[in-house]
Motif scaffolding. Structure first.
Motif, short mmCIF file in Angstrom:
data_model
loop_
_atom_site.label_atom_id
_atom_site.label_comp_id
_atom_site.label_asym_id
_atom_site.label_seq_id
_atom_site.Cartn_x
_atom_site.Cartn_y
_atom_site.Cartn_z
N VAL A 97 -5.66 -69.46 -44.19
CA VAL A 97 -4.60 -68.52 -43.83
C VAL A 97 -4.42 -67.46 -44.92
O VAL A 97 -4.35 -66.26 -44.63
CB VAL A 97 -3.27 -69.27 -43.56
N GLN A 98 -4.36 -67.88 -46.17
CA GLN A 98 -4.17 -66.94 -47.28
C GLN A 98 -5.35 -65.99 -47.40
O GLN A 98 -5.17 -64.77 -47.59
CB GLN A 98 -3.96 -67.70 -48.59
N THR A 99 -6.55 -66.52 -47.29
CA THR A 99 -7.75 -65.68 -47.38
C THR A 99 -7.82 -64.71 -46.22
O THR A 99 -8.09 -63.51 -46.41
CB THR A 99 -9.01 -66.57 -47.42
N ALA A 100 -7.57 -65.20 -45.02
CA ALA A 100 -7.59 -64.32 -43.85
C ALA A 100 -6.53 -63.24 -43.95
O ALA A 100 -6.80 -62.07 -43.64
CB ALA A 100 -7.40 -65.13 -42.56
N ALA B 46 -6.02 -66.86 -33.08
CA ALA B 46 -4.98 -67.80 -33.53
C ALA B 46 -4.85 -67.74 -35.06
O ALA B 46 -3.74 -67.77 -35.59
CB ALA B 46 -5.32 -69.22 -33.08
N LEU B 47 -5.98 -67.66 -35.74
CA LEU B 47 -5.95 -67.51 -37.21
C LEU B 47 -5.29 -66.18 -37.57
O LEU B 47 -4.48 -66.12 -38.50
CB LEU B 47 -7.35 -67.59 -37.79
N ALA B 48 -5.62 -65.12 -36.86
CA ALA B 48 -5.04 -63.80 -37.16
C ALA B 48 -3.53 -63.82 -36.99
O ALA B 48 -2.81 -63.25 -37.83
CB ALA B 48 -5.66 -62.74 -36.25
N ALA B 49 -3.04 -64.47 -35.95
CA ALA B 49 -1.59 -64.56 -35.75
C ALA B 49 -0.94 -65.32 -36.90
O ALA B 49 0.10 -64.89 -37.43
CB ALA B 49 -1.28 -65.24 -34.41
N GLU B 50 -1.54 -66.43 -37.30
CA GLU B 50 -0.99 -67.22 -38.41
C GLU B 50 -1.07 -66.44 -39.73
O GLU B 50 -0.15 -66.46 -40.54
CB GLU B 50 -1.77 -68.53 -38.53
N SER C 93 -1.60 -53.24 -41.05
CA SER C 93 -2.15 -53.53 -39.71
C SER C 93 -1.55 -52.68 -38.60
O SER C 93 -1.88 -52.89 -37.44
CB SER C 93 -1.95 -55.01 -39.39
N ALA C 94 -0.72 -51.72 -38.94
CA ALA C 94 0.01 -50.96 -37.92
C ALA C 94 -0.89 -50.34 -36.86
O ALA C 94 -0.59 -50.42 -35.67
CB ALA C 94 0.86 -49.88 -38.58
N SER C 95 -1.98 -49.74 -37.27
CA SER C 95 -2.80 -49.02 -36.29
C SER C 95 -3.65 -49.93 -35.41
O SER C 95 -4.12 -49.50 -34.36
CB SER C 95 -3.72 -48.03 -37.01
N GLU C 96 -3.84 -51.18 -35.80
CA GLU C 96 -4.71 -52.03 -35.00
C GLU C 96 -4.00 -53.08 -34.16
O GLU C 96 -4.61 -53.66 -33.26
CB GLU C 96 -5.75 -52.71 -35.90
N ILE C 97 -2.75 -53.32 -34.39
CA ILE C 97 -2.05 -54.39 -33.67
C ILE C 97 -2.01 -54.11 -32.17
O ILE C 97 -2.12 -55.03 -31.36
CB ILE C 97 -0.62 -54.59 -34.23
N ALA D 166 3.39 -60.07 -30.88
CA ALA D 166 4.69 -60.74 -31.01
C ALA D 166 5.01 -61.04 -32.47
O ALA D 166 6.16 -60.86 -32.91
CB ALA D 166 4.71 -62.02 -30.18
N ARG D 167 4.02 -61.48 -33.22
CA ARG D 167 4.23 -61.76 -34.65
C ARG D 167 4.58 -60.47 -35.40
O ARG D 167 5.46 -60.45 -36.24
CB ARG D 167 3.00 -62.41 -35.27
N TYR D 168 3.86 -59.40 -35.08
CA TYR D 168 4.13 -58.11 -35.70
C TYR D 168 5.56 -57.66 -35.36
O TYR D 168 6.30 -57.22 -36.24
CB TYR D 168 3.12 -57.06 -35.24
#
Length: 194
Positions: A16-19, A56-60, A109-113, A122-124
């Motif tokens: 999670v931290q690395t991603a 799922a990893l990206a959301a976390e 991550s604003a431009s890609e969400i 939803a996480r954003y």
């Protein structure tokens, strides 16, 4: 060989931290699962042992980054919470703009969400709401005039946009990149009634 629950939790946290760092640096679509696993000191197979998909990893990872950003905004230093002015100065600093890997996950991550799935959006959205809530609380304390929520939403969007635009022009026009930060800082300060 079976991994202990403690080691599994450490592996998950490392992923999670690395991603989170790699996604802020290069975007969700700019990093593959094998690269994330390798950078975390694990295999991409280990990644799939913890997450059913890259999404799922990206959301976390996004949630992790947003929690760190939020914590910076609401953690007391020297026995007091940061003032509105300190939050604005810190967020719109050249140092924060230049440190993409450790900067605000919202700005990174604003431009890609919008191109990601609903769970990531939803996480954003949750992170954006938390950021705006911090500013709204400061506006109440600051006794700013007008609709505090509307101003807090505008301030949050302006800060994220300022960092994004400043990063976008930095290589070609460093002076313009700095002007963007300073102009938004001054204008947001006026909106906030500073």
């Amino acid at each position: 060989m079976k991994v202990s629950k403690e080691k599994a939790a450490q592996n998950r946290a490392a992923l999670v931290q690395t991603a989170a760092r790699l996604f802020r640096e290069r975007g969700i679509d700019g990093v593959g699962v094998a690269e994330i696993g390798k950078a975390a000191g694990l295999t991409h197979g280990a990644l799939y042992a913890h997450f059913p998909s890259k999404e799922a990893l990206a959301a976390e990872a996004l949630t992790h980054g947003l929690e760190i950003s939020h914590s910076r905004m609401v953690t007391a230093h020297d026995g007091r919470l940061p003032s509105l002015s300190e939050l604005l100065d810190s967020y719109l600093s050249e140092e924060k703009r230049d440190d993409i890997a450790n900067g605000c996950a919202l700005a990174a991550s604003a431009s890609e969400i919008g191109r990601q799935d609903e769970a990531i959006s939803a996480r954003y959205s949750d992170g954006f709401e938390k950021m705006a809530a911090v500013f709204e609380k400061h506006l109440h304390t600051h006794k700013a005039k007008g609709d505090h929520r509307e101003k807090a939403l505008a301030i949050s969007a302006a800060l994220i946009g300022a960092i994004s635009a400043s990063r976008a022009v930095l290589k070609a026009q460093p002076q313009l990149a700095n002007e963007i930060l300073h102009a938004v800082r001054r204008t947001v300060g006026e909106i906030a009634g500073e």
